[in-house]
Design an enzyme around this catalytic site. Structure first.
Site, short mmCIF file in Angstrom:
data_model
loop_
_atom_site.label_atom_id
_atom_site.label_comp_id
_atom_site.label_asym_id
_atom_site.label_seq_id
_atom_site.Cartn_x
_atom_site.Cartn_y
_atom_site.Cartn_z
N ASP A 139 -13.01 4.72 1.81
CA ASP A 139 -11.55 4.84 1.93
C ASP A 139 -11.12 6.31 1.85
O ASP A 139 -11.02 6.88 0.76
CB ASP A 139 -10.89 4.02 0.82
CG ASP A 139 -9.37 4.01 0.92
OD1 ASP A 139 -8.83 4.69 1.81
OD2 ASP A 139 -8.72 3.33 0.11
N LYS A 187 2.58 11.43 -3.42
CA LYS A 187 1.57 10.65 -4.16
C LYS A 187 0.53 11.57 -4.81
O LYS A 187 -0.06 11.23 -5.83
CB LYS A 187 0.90 9.67 -3.20
CG LYS A 187 -0.16 8.77 -3.85
CD LYS A 187 -0.69 7.78 -2.83
CE LYS A 187 -1.81 6.92 -3.38
NZ LYS A 187 -2.28 5.93 -2.40
N ASP A 211 0.88 -1.17 0.00
CA ASP A 211 0.00 0.00 0.00
C ASP A 211 0.91 1.22 0.00
O ASP A 211 1.48 1.58 1.03
CB ASP A 211 -0.90 -0.01 1.24
CG ASP A 211 -1.72 1.27 1.40
OD1 ASP A 211 -1.77 2.06 0.43
OD2 ASP A 211 -2.30 1.48 2.48
N GLU A 262 -7.34 0.30 -4.16
CA GLU A 262 -7.22 0.21 -2.71
C GLU A 262 -8.50 -0.31 -2.03
O GLU A 262 -8.42 -1.21 -1.17
CB GLU A 262 -6.81 1.57 -2.14
CG GLU A 262 -5.37 1.93 -2.48
CD GLU A 262 -5.02 3.37 -2.20
OE1 GLU A 262 -5.89 4.10 -1.66
OE2 GLU A 262 -3.88 3.80 -2.51
#
Length: 635
Positions: free
Chosen positions: A190, A69, A8, A168
Site C-alpha cells: 500500500d 494527513k 478511506d 488500510e
C-alpha cells in the site's frame, strides 16, 4: 437501522462506501466522482472542499490545504521538513503541536480532516436518502497511537460515531478476499499519497489474520512529486537565477504539474511539462515561462533513493511473519502510487511474482472499510467473517538507565493485554512516574513518548521491595490504556493514551460545535447562491421570451425588460433583500407578459403556439416534457 459507511481518509484523495445487497459499493460525491480530493480551501467566510477547492489552489495557495494527513497526530519536531515545502503556513503550535495558519486563524490538522469527512458524509447522506452518523475510518497500518487517536477525533469533530479505526492494508484485503475461496497468503503493498504500508495476511474460511505489518509514514506519492518540483525549480533557477519555490503561486503550480507529469509517466516514457507565465522577471516585469521534458528514466533517477526505501518494509514484514517470499500466493497493490512502473518492478523483484491488479487501488481500502462496518452492524449477507489484526509498533515503559522495557511487541494480535511487575530503584521511593513509549529503539529518548502518569503514595520500603503491576491494554481500534498498581498498598493509577494529539476533550467539543455552526452557515450560503442563480436563470428566460415573442405588446415587453434589468442589478449587488424583491417582481411581470401575449394572439385570431406560453421558473429540460397538440380557435 441507519447504514454505517466505510471511509478511506486519504492523503491525496478520499473515498466513502457502503454495503448494498451484500456487496460494498463506492458512493459517488455531489460532483459525480468516485473519489474526493482531500483538499480544503478558505475564501473569506466560505470553505471549499474537494475538487472545487483543488481547482482554485493556484490562485489561493496560502489558504488551500492539502496533504494534511501527513500532519495529523504528529508533533512539530516530526514534520518540520514536510512543513517547509508546503505553500501554506504550517507552524509549531502550543505544546509542540502542529497548526496551520490561514488568514490569521490557526487550524489543527484534525479540524481540516474533519471538513473532508463532513463533505464525504453529507454527499453520501444525500445519495442514500438517510442521515449517516456511523462510520469505520481507515488509517495506515504504521500509524502510531497518537495518529490513530487524532483520526478518530477528526471523525468526532465531523459529527460521526467512529465505530472502528482499522488498518488500510487490512481493509484492502477484506475487499480482495470477500468472495474468494480457499486458503491464501497475501501481501498487501500500500503506497498512497503520504504513507507506505506492507501487510501480510492469511486468508481462509472467512478468517482474515494479519501475520505482520511494516511501513514508513514519511513515504508516499507526494515525496515523488516533490522530487519533480525540486528538479523543475532547480532547472529554472539555473537559467533565470530565480527560485520558483519562494513564490507561493508558482510553487502551487509546480506541485500540480509534478503530480500530473508523474501520472502521465505511468503510461508514457516521457511527458512535456509546460507552465506559461509561471512568474515575472523581477527587473523587467516581462513574463517568464517554464518548458521541460521529463523522461521516465530521469524520473526514476530523481526518485532512486525513495524507490530503495520501499524495499526494507517488504523485507521486514516477511521476516516478522517468518515467511519466504516464495510462500506469498498473491501481491495486492493499493494506493495510486503503485501505478508507477518502477514500483511494480521492485515488487515483482522482491516477491518473484506479478502483482494482482484485480482490485482498484484507489477504492479497495474504502470498500474493505464498508465490509468492516457491515460486520460490526451484523450484516447477515457477509456470513461469518473474522478479522484478526496486529499492533504495528512495540509499546513499553521507560526503566532505569533510560532504556525501554517492551510490554507489547510489534505484530502482536489486537485486542491485546499484557501485565508486568516492576519495582522501585531507590530506598523509600514515595512514587514512580511511568513514561509510556512506542517504537523499536532500545533507548527511551529515541522512541515516541505517548504519555506520562504518576503512581504516588507508595509506603516507605527498601529499593526493589515494591511490587508495581503495570498493565497495557490495546483495544480493537489500536488505542492504548495503561494502569499501574502497587500490590502491597493497593494504590492504583491509570491513563488512557488519548491526548497525544494536543487536543483535549474541551478542544474537540469546541471544534465539534464550531463545525456544526459552520454547517449551518454553509447551508445559508448555499441557499443564498441558489437564490441568486435562480433569479439569474429567470432573467435569462425572460429575455428569451421577449426575443421569441416579437409580436407581443410593446408595453408588456418594456415592463418585462425593466424587471429583467432590475434582476441583473440585484444579482450584481448580491443583496438578499434586493434579490428577493427582484425575484417577486420578475415573476409578476412574466405572468403579466404571458397574459398580454395570449390576449394579443387571441385578438388577432391566432392559435396559441409554442410562442404563446411561458413556464415561470422552469428550465429548458422541463419544457421537453410538454406534448405538442393542435388547437382550433374558439368559434
Amino acid at each position: 437501522m441507519a447504514k454505517a459507511v466505510g471511509i478511506d481518509l486519504g492523503t491525496t484523495n478520499s473515498v466513502i462506501s457502503v454495503m448494498e445487497g451484500g456487496r460494498p459499493e463506492v458512493i459517488v460525491n455531489a460532483e459525480g466522482a468516485r473519489t474526493t480530493p482531500s483538499v480544503v480551501a478558505y475564501k473569506g467566510d466560505e470553505r471549499l472542499v474537494g475538487q472545487i477547492a483543488r481547482r482554485q489552489a493556484a490562485l489561493n495557495p496560502a489558504a488551500t490545504l492539502f496533504e494534511v494527513k501527513r500532519f495529523i497526530g504528529r508533533r512539530w519536531d516530526e514534520v518540520k521538513e514536510e512543513a517547509g515545502r508546503s505553500p501554506f503556513n504550517v507552524k509549531e503550535g502550543e505544546g509542540g503541536s502542529v497548526r496551520i495558519e490561514v488568514n490569521g486563524k490557526d487550524y489543527a490538522p484534525e479540524q481540516v480532516s474533519a471538513e473532508v469527512l463532513r463533505k464525504l458524509v453529507a454527499d453520501a447522506s444525500a445519495k442514500l436518502g438517510q442521515k449517516i452518523t456511523d462510520a469505520v475510518i481507515t488509517v495506515p497500518a504504521y500509524f502510531d497511537n497518537s495518529q490513530r487517536e487524532a483520526t478518530k477525533q477528526a471523525g468526532e469533530i465531523a459529527g460521526l460515531n467512529v465505530l472502528r479505526v482499522i488498518n488500510e492494508p487490512t481493509a484492502a484485503a477484506l475487499a480482495y478476499g470477500l468472495e474468494r475461496k480457499g486458503n491464501e497468503t497475501v501481501l498487501v503493498f500500500d503506497l498512497g499519497g503520504g504513507t507506505f504500508d506492507v501487510t501480510i495476511l492469511e486468508l481462509g474460511d472467512g478468517v482474515f489474520e494479519v501475520k505482520s505489518t511494516a511501513g514508513d509514514t514519511h513515504l508516499g506519492g507526494a515525496d515523488f512529486d516533490h522530487r519533480i518540483v525540486d528538479w523543475l525549480a532547480g532547472e529554472f533557477e539555473k537559467e533565470h537565477k530565480f527560485d520558483l519555490r519562494k513564490d507561493k503561486q508558482a510553487l502551487q503550480r509546480l506541485i500540480e504539474a509534478a503530480e500530473k507529469g508523474k501520472i502521465e509517466l505511468s503510461n508514457a516514457t516521457e511527458t512535456a511539462i509546460s507552465l506559461p507565465f509561471i512568474t515575472f522577471d523581477p527587473e523587467t516585469r516581462t513574463p517568464m515561462h517554464l518548458e521541460r521534458t521529463l523522461t521516465r528514466a530521469k524520473f526514476e533517477e530523481l526518485t532512486a533513493d525513495l524507490l530503495r526505501r520501499v524495499r526494507q518494509p517488504v523485507e521486514q514484514a516477511l521476516k516478522d511473519a517468518k515467511l519466504d517470499a516464495s510462500k506469498i500466493d498473491e501481491v495486492i497493490l493499493v494506493g495510486g502510487s503503485t501505478r508507477t512502473p518502477a514500483v511494480k518492478r521492485i515488487v515483482q523483484e522482491l516477491i518473484g511474482k506479478t502483482p494482482n491488479e484485480s482490485v482498484n487501488p484507489d477504492e479497495a481500502v474504502a470498500l474493505g472499510a464498508a465490509v468492516q462496518a457491515g460486520i460490526i452492524q451484523g450484516d447477515s449477507s457477509l456470513g461469518d467473517i473474522v478479522l484478526v489484526d496486529v499492533t504495528p509498533l512495540t509499546l513499553g515503559v521507560e526503566v532505569k538507565g533510560g532504556m525501554i522495557a517492551p510490554m507489547i511487541t510489534r505484530n502482536t494480535t489486537v485486542p491485546a493485554k499484557k501485565t508486568e511487575i516492576y519495582t522501585t530503584a531507590e530506598n523509600n521511593q514515595p512514587g514512580v512516574e511511568i513514561n509510556v513509549l512506542q517504537g523499536e529503539r532500545p533507548m527511551a529518548t529515541d522512541n515516541k513518548s505517548l504519555g506520562r502518569f504518576k503512581l504516588e503514595g507508595i509506603p516507605p520500603m527498601p529499593a526493589g521491595r515494591a511490587q508495581i503491576e503495570v498493565t497495557f491494554d490495546i483495544d480493537a481500534n489500536g488505542i492504548l490504556h495503561v494502569t499501574a498498581k502497587e500490590k502491597n498498598s493497593g494504590k492504583e493509577s491509570s491513563i488512557r493514551i488519548e491526548n497525544t494529539t494536543t487536543l483535549d476533550k474541551s478542544d474537540v467539543e469546541k471544534m465539534v460545535k464550531e463545525a456544526e455552526e459552520n454547517a449551518v452557515a454553509d447551508k445559508a450560503r448555499r441557499e443564498k447562491v441558489e437564490k441568486r442563480n435562480n433569479l439569474d436563470s429567470l432573467r435569462v428566460q425572460a429575455l428569451g421570451q421577449i426575443e421569441e415573442n416579437a409580436a407581443a405588446p410593446q408595453d408588456a415587453k418594456d415592463k418585462l425588460k425593466a424587471a429583467a434589468d432590475g434582476a441583473e442589478e440585484a444579482v450584481r449587488n448580491d443583496d438578499d433583500v434586493q434579490i428577493a424583491d427582484a425575484q417577486k417582481k420578475l415573476e409578476e411581470e412574466l405572468r403579466e407578459f404571458m397574459t398580454a401575449n395570449q390576449n394579443a394572439a387571441q385578438a388577432q385570431g391566432q392559435p396559441e403556439g409554442e410562442d404563446g406560453g411561458v413556464n415561470i421558473g422552469k428550465d429548458k429540460a422541463e419544457d421537453d416534457d410538454v406534448i405538442d397538440a393542435d388547437f382550433k380557435p374558439a368559434p
